[in-house]
Write an enzyme that holds these catalytic residues in place. Structure first.
Site, PDB file in Angstrom:
ATOM      1  CG  ASP A  67       5.959   3.908  -1.593  1.00  0.00           C
ATOM      2  OD1 ASP A  67       6.003   5.140  -1.792  1.00  0.00           O
ATOM      3  OD2 ASP A  67       6.765   3.314  -0.839  1.00  0.00           O
ATOM      4  CG  ASP A 136      14.362  -2.931   6.269  1.00  0.00           C
ATOM      5  OD1 ASP A 136      14.386  -2.374   5.127  1.00  0.00           O
ATOM      6  OD2 ASP A 136      13.255  -3.462   6.576  1.00  0.00           O
ATOM      7  CG  HIS A 138      11.892  -1.184   3.061  1.00  0.00           C
ATOM      8  ND1 HIS A 138      12.116  -0.858   4.349  1.00  0.00           N
ATOM      9  CD2 HIS A 138      11.455   0.038   2.475  1.00  0.00           C
ATOM     10  CE1 HIS A 138      11.877   0.578   4.431  1.00  0.00           C
ATOM     11  NE2 HIS A 138      11.471   1.056   3.473  1.00  0.00           N
ATOM     12  CD  GLU A 143       8.805  -2.768   5.799  1.00  0.00           C
ATOM     13  OE1 GLU A 143      10.057  -2.930   5.577  1.00  0.00           O
ATOM     14  OE2 GLU A 143       8.558  -1.791   6.688  1.00  0.00           O
TER      15      GLU A 143
HETATM   16  C1  GLP Z   1      10.524   4.592   2.751  1.00  0.00           C
HETATM   17  C2  GLP Z   1       9.809   4.627   1.285  1.00  0.00           C
HETATM   18  C3  GLP Z   1      11.043   3.935   0.275  1.00  0.00           C
HETATM   19  C4  GLP Z   1      12.522   4.574   0.579  1.00  0.00           C
HETATM   20  C5  GLP Z   1      12.825   4.528   2.170  1.00  0.00           C
HETATM   21  C6  GLP Z   1      14.128   4.959   2.169  1.00  0.00           C
HETATM   22  O1  GLP Z   1      10.176   3.433   3.243  1.00  0.00           O
HETATM   23  N1  GLP Z   1       8.726   3.966   1.037  1.00  0.00           N
HETATM   24  O2  GLP Z   1      10.585   4.321  -1.079  1.00  0.00           O
HETATM   25  O3  GLP Z   1      13.311   4.152  -0.364  1.00  0.00           O
HETATM   26  O4  GLP Z   1      11.926   4.957   2.935  1.00  0.00           O
HETATM   27  O5  GLP Z   1      13.969   6.706   2.351  1.00  0.00           O
HETATM   28  P1  GLP Z   1      15.244   7.388   2.727  1.00  0.00           P
HETATM   29  O6  GLP Z   1      15.655   7.674   1.505  1.00  0.00           O
HETATM   30  O7  GLP Z   1      14.634   8.571   3.536  1.00  0.00           O
HETATM   31  O8  GLP Z   1      16.290   6.750   3.412  1.00  0.00           O
END
Ligand code: GLP
Length: 261
Positions: A67, A136, A138, A143
């Site tokens: 992404d 949540d 995702h 989402e």
């Molecule tokens: C963002 C990214 C996800 C990631 C999520 C959790 O939303 N698009 O790919 O898994 O954050 O991030 P973190 O690893 O910093 O908790």
């Protein structure tokens, strides 16, 4: 689905890195799907160490990231292009031409998303997709309510995700509302999935994904339908799993031939 509960993020990242290294040794032109966020940083460090000290060769590897924020240029401090450069690409020998991320500045977003899907197909599909998980549930930026069959497309972030990710920006208002993300259907087509989750803040999302019903309200729950998905957890992120003891027993008592798979 296999749930691997480890003492800490370093142990989980080490196991996940070993799995990726094994894939690259078996298939030097492996196609990796990559994720951003704090969670995979230690995994990337470990892969860089394996490259420098163990000769792990990425020269034929290709990558596709999940992404990117819409509106952010590749050199923006909070862009996922920049994140990947600083946390992974500059430490390994993946040829520049083999690295793909969605373009946050794409003018024609639907056409760009269709091209991205085509590039994944042209590369032969993704062999192994690395995932984190949002608090949540995702995955990527899919989402709640994302179609479980969705493809690469534009998504609008929830306020919770914008708040969770605000730490990478100067202030909350700077976090874009729109992103491009691989779809859940895209992710499900990768031949294997390595999901990492650390910290108590992920415990409910992980429990829902692994033990709850399959639902677009917890997008990671679709991984129950994936033939080769492994969750690498630390103790706090495994804290809400009902069957944690069983998963630990399974991992400890694997037949030797299965141990590093
Ligand atoms: C963002 C990214 C996800 C990631 C999520 C959790 O939303 N698009 O790919 O898994 O954050 O991030 P973190 O690893 O910093 O908790």
């Amino acid at each position: 689905m296999e749930i691997i509960i480890t003492p800490d993020p370093a142990a989980a990242s080490h196991l996940a890195a070993r799995r990726i290294a094994r894939l690259i040794r078996e298939k030097p032109d492996a196609v990796l799907g990559l994720a951003t966020g704090s969670t995979p940083v230690t995994l990337y460090k470990e892969l860089i160490r394996m490259h420098r000290e163990g000769g792990l060769d990425f020269s034929r590897v290709s990558t596709f990231n999940l992404d990117e924020y819409l509106g952010l240029a590749p050199d923006h401090a909070a862009s996922y292009h920049r994140f990947m450069e600083e946390n992974f690409f500059q430490g390994v020998n993946i040829p520049r031409g083999n690295i793909r991320l969605p373009d946050g500045l794409a003018k024609d977003v639907p056409a760009h998303c269709a091209d991205y899907e085509q590039e994944i197909r042209d590369a032969g599909g993704i062999d192994l997709q690395v995932l984190g998980i949002g608090s949540d549930g995702h995955i990527g930026f899919n989402e709640h309510g994302s179609s479980l069959a969705s493809r690469t497309r534009i998504k609008t972030l929830t306020e919770r995700t914008r708040e969770d990710n605000a730490r990478f920006f100067d202030k909350l208002e700077d976090v874009p509302h729109h992103v491009i993300t691989m779809g859940i259907g895209t992710i499900m087509e990768s031949r294997s999935v390595v999901l990492l989750a650390f910290g108590a803040g992920k415990a409910d999302a992980v429990a829902g994904a692994a033990e709850g019903p399959i639902t677009a309200s917890n997008p990671a729950s679709i991984l129950q339908m994936h033939p080769d998905a492994k969750f690498y957890l630390d103790e706090p992120s495994a804290g809400a799993l009902e069957r944690a003891e069983y998963y630990k027993w399974v991992f400890k008592n694997k037949p030797a031939w299965q141990a590093d798979q």
